[in-house]
Design a protein around this motif. Structure first.
Motif, short mmCIF file in Angstrom:
data_model
loop_
_atom_site.label_atom_id
_atom_site.label_comp_id
_atom_site.label_asym_id
_atom_site.label_seq_id
_atom_site.Cartn_x
_atom_site.Cartn_y
_atom_site.Cartn_z
N TYR A 225 0.77 -1.13 0.04
CA TYR A 225 -0.31 -0.23 0.35
C TYR A 225 1.17 1.62 0.23
CZ TYR A 225 -3.16 3.25 1.65
OH TYR A 225 -3.75 4.63 2.29
N ARG A 228 2.37 2.12 -3.54
CA ARG A 228 1.37 2.40 -4.39
C ARG A 228 1.28 4.55 -4.42
NH1 ARG A 228 -4.04 -0.43 -2.94
NH2 ARG A 228 -2.83 -2.42 -2.72
N THR A 231 -1.28 6.12 -3.43
CA THR A 231 -0.85 6.78 -2.07
C THR A 231 -0.33 7.52 -1.46
OG1 THR A 231 -1.06 4.20 -1.59
CG2 THR A 231 -0.27 5.42 0.54
#
Length: 433
Positions: A225, A228, A231
């Protein structure tokens, strides 16, 4: 664990921060500084072994924190990772008591004993790092984020930032004589026992945050996560904070792995516990005082001025070749480093999403440990090798660190000015809202 509107944390939390944090930093002091000296003094003077060990442990630390920190989010528990991690961490630290060139020669008589012993140290460093990072970097740091808020984080970070120096002071003042006398076995057994005891104490001391709930999102999706692009875009200021901290940490790692060797062999100050003790005590005091000041008047006012002091301190240490000047300039350098670290770390916690504190500990490690410990020591190693300064001991010519590592650290540190300017501007904008 409830916190009132004044940001009060309570005695139990503060005691937990100090005890659990200090015990962990005792182990990290040994890992970050004494493994290097142990390798240098007892196995090989090749700086590439040191830089390889630092880089390998950094990779393991980052991956471990990412995976195990995310797992602690997933199960909604920090304590079990902290307690079991500390206990096993202590046993793996004890294992270094039995790594010697003679033992390597006995176990592998057909191989080069020095190479085998050096590789064994590197491998065991990675093993102990796995458990240490699970307990300290992944679980403990996430727990700190769970139980603090933006009204008290600078104070907490100031104390946590001072703990590595206090740990160094304890190790140098109480246990360094064992290494000076070549009694590495007892040294490692004592440190390992303390870490095990810390885990046992934590069993009764640590309480889970009342607000921590299991994160039912996809586990493997959460692991990636933080990498990314979406993000990063959603948490732009968090990643700018990471970049600022990365640059400062790289500069620190340019000289830190070679610091004791530099003071002992290059400067010829064999009683290095004295200057280091002075530096550590004064730097810790400066950090704690400034942490309280930053919570009152705002962290953003300190980013750039303290960064300038840090660069100046690194340059000043370059010119310090005797005990008193080294103690003075070293205090300036280390004190400034702690204040900068406290300010940026507190900012990182401010921008960390509350429901993903464990997950982002792995991202934090990527920026604050992996990149710095892969890049920094190799910069230091290159500076040392190109300077070609040596000394002779028992007919063997050995390389020694050069003061140029501090100039290299200053140059690297200066690049942190760019993200610091962005952070300062953003914080001022937030204050006006």
């Amino acid at each position: 664990m409830k916190k009132d509107k004044t940001g009060a944390l309570g005695a139990r939390n503060w005691f937990s921060f100090i005890i659990f944090g200090l015990v962990g930093q005792l182990a990290w002091t040994v890992e970050n500084m004494y493994f290097n000296k142990f390798l240098y003094d007892t196995i090989s003077d090749n700086p590439n072994y040191i830089s390889t060990m630092v880089a390998a442990s950094a990779i393991v630390a980052t991956l471990t924190t990412l995976v195990m920190g995310t797992l602690s989010d997933r199960v909604g528990k920090r304590k079990v990772f902290m307690i079991l991690g500390y206990i096993i961490w202590g046993f793996t630290t004890m294992a270094f008591a039995f790594i010697t060139v003679d033992n390597a020669a006995k176990l592998f008589p057909t191989l080069n004993a020095v190479s085998v012993a050096a590789i064994t140290v590197i491998i065991m460093d990675c093993v102990m790092t796995f458990f240490g990072s699970t307990a300290n970097d992944g679980a403990f740091n996430a727990w700190v984020t769970d139980v603090t808020d933006n009204s008290n984080r600078a104070r907490v970070e100031a104390v946590l930032s001072a703990l590595p120096l206090i740990a160094m002071l304890i190790v140098f003042g109480v246990l360094d004589s064992f290494t000076q006398n070549g009694n590495w076995k007892l040294f490692y057994i004592i440190i390992g026992s303390v870490v095990i005891l810390g885990g046992i104490v934590g069993l009764f001391l640590i309480k889970e945050s009342e607000g921590l709930k299991p994160n039912k999102d996809n586990y493997f999706g959460n692991i990636i996560y933080g990498f990314r692009p979406s993000t990063v875009k959603q948490n732009k200021m968090l990643y700018i904070s990471f970049v600022a901290f990365t640059i400062v940490c790289i500069a620190y790692q340019v000289f830190l792995p070679y610091l004791i060797i530099y003071i002992d062999h290059t400067l010829g100050i064999h009683d290095y516990a004295i200057p280091l003790g002075i530096i550590l005590i004064l730097s810790a005091v400066i950090s704690v005082i400034m942490g309280n000041v930053m919570d009152r008047v705002g962290k953003e006012k300190f980013y750039i001025p303290i960064l300038a002091v840090l660069v100046f301190g690194c340059i000043a240490v370059y010119f310090s070749r005797t005990l008193l000047p080294l103690a003075i300039t070293g205090t300036v350098m280390m004190g400034a480093n702690l204040v900068v670290s406290s300010a940026v770390n507190a900012t990182i916690r401010d921008y960390t999403p509350e429901d993903k504190a464990g997950l982002f500990q792995g991202i934090r490690m990527f920026f604050s440990v992996l990149l710095p410990m892969v890049i920094g020591p190799f910069i230091g190693s290159a500076v040392i090798r190109n300077s070609n300064e040596t000394y002779e001991e028992y007919g063997v010519v050995k390389q020694v660190p050069t003061p140029n590592i501090f100039i290299a650290a200053a140059i690297v540190c200066a690049f942190a000015l760019i993200p610091m300017i962005v952070l300062t501007k953003k914080q001022k904008e937030n204050n006006k809202k």
